[in-house]
Enzyme design. Structure first.
Site: not given
Length: 306
Positions: A123, A175
């Site tokens: 990764s 949010k």
């Protein structure tokens, strides 16, 4: 009697204070070892005058400062003619990985940078390695895992069972994405999928920018999160050679026709002068590091989990 009692209290206070500072020193030292951000240490064939520098990148990549500082130090030292990134990392957060990648690309234009993969270079670890001009991996190295991941927990049923009520006050409908107290909406899931797809494209584009002509398959086919061993990665063009750090070093030494006996120089972050304020800050960072390790939190993008 009161004087003896006062002396006893003072003695206990002094003892507690001493033990407190001993604890802080122990905690700072212990976590600094856990973080593994100093260096892989002076190992086989280590020489302070060797023309090939080795910069270790180990464990989760959560910040870029120390690695970038070592890169710049190796760039500026005239005696160093080449740099090897010794990568043994499962990945980490997106931003610091990209910052290291960009510095490697910049410096490589002036001073060659290579990569040597250890046990795991996956990764974000592979992302950084892809920035170099040539990659060595061991036959059993775990690499690839080219993808982006974000994990969140829906604990709403557990909260209901425990009669735990959570209230959220927010401004902006996205949010509280990932709020464990409720299931994610389809709109939120689509938003995050788009976000991660964009980051995934950045990952693939940066790999292709350096290795496009060497890849044996289309990058989109190789970038589905698969894990490869070193031999397979070479067959696919994800790495260039199968070999150890020292095999890589000897090959670079010979290719660049460097003078003298082959040796490697292990880089370390610059040591800072001791100060109380920095010690207290490091201690706070240490405690935060421990707390973050035990708390459940969103998995950072590029984190590979074997």
């Amino acid at each position: 009697m009161s004087r003896e009692r006062s002396k006893g209290i003072v003695g206990i206070f002094i003892l507690v204070t001493v033990l407190f500072f001993v604890f802080l020193i122990f905690a700072f030292y212990t976590v600094s070892q856990l973080k593994q951000t100093t260096s892989m240490g002076e190992g086989l064939m280590d020489s302070k005058s060797a023309p090939i520098a080795v910069i270790p990148i180990e464990n989760e990549i959560m910040e870029s400062k120390k690695v970038v500082e070592m890169l710049i130090a190796a760039e500026e030292e005239k005696e160093i003619k080449a740099i090897i990134l010794r990568i043994d990392s499962p990945g980490g957060a997106v931003a610091p990985t990209q910052e290291i990648y960009e510095e490697v690309r910049r410096i490589d234009k002036k001073k060659p940078i290579y990569a040597s993969f250890g046990t795991v270079a996956a990764s974000g670890g592979y992302y950084i390695g892809a920035a170099t001009r040539k990659i060595w991996a061991n036959a059993g190295t775990l690499t690839g895992s080219i993808g982006v991941i974000m994990q969140m927990a829906d604990l709403s049923e557990l909260f209901a069972w425990a009669k735990y009520k959570q209230e959220t006050i927010k401004a902006g409908r996205y949010k509280d994405i990932g709020n464990p107290g409720r299931p994610m909406t389809e709109e939120e899931r689509a938003f995050l999928n788009t976000l991660l797809a964009g980051t995934h494209k950045q990952f693939m584009d940066d790999i292709s920018a350096v290795r496009k002509d060497r890849l044996k398959k289309d990058i989109t086919e190789l970038a589905q999160g698969q894990i490869f061993h070193g031999m397979e990665a070479k067959e696919l063009g994800l790495v260039d050679e199968v070999g150890s750090l020292w095999q890589a070093g000897r090959a670079i030494h010979k290719e660049m026709k460097l003078e003298g006996k082959f040796a490697l120089r292990y880089m370390k972050p610059a040591r800072k002068k001791f100060s109380i304020s920095e010690f207290l800050q490091d201690t706070e960072d240490t405690l935060s590091f421990i707390r973050n390790k035990v708390e459940t939190k969103t998995t950072p993008a590029f984190l590979f989990k074997p």
